[in-house]
Design an enzyme around this catalytic site. Structure first.
Site, PDB file in Angstrom:
ATOM      1  N   SER A 107       0.711  -1.091   0.035  1.00 15.69           N
ATOM      2  CA  SER A 107       0.096   0.178  -0.037  1.00 15.69           C
ATOM      3  C   SER A 107       0.746   1.247   0.226  1.00 15.69           C
ATOM      4  CB  SER A 107      -0.924   0.040   1.130  1.00 15.69           C
ATOM      5  OG  SER A 107      -1.998   1.121   1.088  1.00 15.69           O
ATOM      6  N   GLU A 200      -2.341  -2.929  -7.821  1.00 11.16           N
ATOM      7  CA  GLU A 200      -3.335  -3.070  -7.197  1.00 11.16           C
ATOM      8  C   GLU A 200      -3.692  -1.719  -6.344  1.00 11.16           C
ATOM      9  OE1 GLU A 200      -3.424  -2.813  -3.347  1.00 11.16           O
ATOM     10  OE2 GLU A 200      -1.668  -1.859  -3.354  1.00 11.16           O
ATOM     11  N   HIS A 270      -5.281  -5.576  -1.303  1.00  8.38           N
ATOM     12  CA  HIS A 270      -5.702  -5.453  -0.087  1.00  8.38           C
ATOM     13  C   HIS A 270      -6.905  -6.105   0.239  1.00  8.38           C
ATOM     14  CE1 HIS A 270      -3.900  -1.309  -0.462  1.00  8.38           C
ATOM     15  NE2 HIS A 270      -4.218  -1.081   0.796  1.00  8.38           N
TER      16      HIS A 270
END
Length: 297
Positions: A107, A200, A270
């Site tokens: 992330s 992602e 995630h």
């Protein structure tokens, strides 16, 4: 090449972004100790400055100390959120470049992966401590353990209707789409030519996904790829007037004009099934009608 961890090695948990308590990472501490590792916590664990794990100075100091400590063999970021870009340009990587160690996270931690990739040093994009207690993460934790301890990693992925067949070899790079977009044109930007890129994202509006893919394409990030891996696009949002395509369809539109192999539905991102990816390592992506395989070569 970074040496694999061994039982007894010291591993540091800290946060370069959002604040987090020790209680939230207790499951991770116990798991890492079960793996035979000595776990030390940075000053940022339990620290608070608005939404951050301490102010910029504390988060920078915590990361710098762990980077420079010769006894710390790996640094695991406790969680993402936002904040790593605020300190990355002040980090001194001289000692780290001389004696590299594993950096782990995903992330917002895509900032570290991308920045360090430009030194030619591998990092691990993987599950973070805040998520260790979450149901369904057993496989993800095992892939992280295998990556840290230098054991073989090879992933098989089911077929997807958007896949494009072929085989590619190149160094693996990527991470969070929003962060890669943010890093474009900065010191942490990466050259994607000849590489296998994985993407992602989480909690974005579909038109944002489209805007970021347009930007990646216009900035030359997509045209020279060896291959593309598309992971979880979780909890996407739409406007009252629908965008008309989901995240995978948007990515398909902007990469359909190229010929490299593409794998959709890869377990990275995630979701609990977030497989460890060794960024910077040469990999082979094989996509056929039977599915896709990623292996390191």
């Amino acid at each position: 090449m970074i040496a694999p961890l061994r039982p007894g090695d010291r591993i540091a948990i800290l946060s370069t972004a959002r604040k987090i308590s020790r209680e939230e990472i207790e499951a991770a501490i116990q798991t890492l100790q079960q793996w035979g590792l000595e776990v030390v916590l940075g000053q940022t664990i339990g620290a608070s400055y608005n939404q951050f794990a301490g102010d910029d100075a504390l988060r920078l100091q915590d990361l710098q100390q762990a980077l420079d400590d010769p006894e710390t063999k790996a640094i695991v970021c406790a969680r993402g959120g936002y904040g790593t870009t605020r300190i990355i340009d002040q980090v001194n990587f001289n000692q780290f470049e001389t004696v590299p160690k594993w950096l782990v996270g995903f992330s917002d931690v895509t900032t570290l992966h991308s920045h360090v990739h430009n030194f030619g040093i591998e990092t691990i994009h993987a599950l973070m401590p805040v998520l260790f207690a979450k149901p369904g993460t057993e496989a993800a934790k095992e892939t992280l353990r295998r990556a840290l301890f230098g054991e073989e990693l090879q992933y098989q992925v089911a077929p997807h209707k958007f896949n494009r067949s072929g085989q590619a070899e190149g160094r693996l790079v990527g991470g969070n789409l929003s962060m890669l977009h943010t890093l474009t044109g900065t010191r942490s930007d990466i050259d994607t030519n000849g590489k296998i890129l994985f993407l992602e994202d989480l909690d974005e509006y579909l038109y944002h996904i489209d805007r970021m893919m347009v930007h990646l394409d216009r900035s030359g990030k997509l045209s020279g790829l060896a291959g593309l891996i598309v992971g979880h696009m979780s909890d996407m949002h739409d406007n009252a007037i629908p965008f008309g395509k989901d995240a995978y369809e948007i990515i398909l539109e902007h990469t359909g004009k190229y010929n490299y192999p593409v794998c959709y539905g890869f377990p990275v991102g995630h979701e609990p099934d977030n497989h460890a990816m060794i960024c910077g390592r040469k990999a082979r992506l094989t996509v056929t009608e039977q599915g896709a395989r990623l292996e390191y070569v």
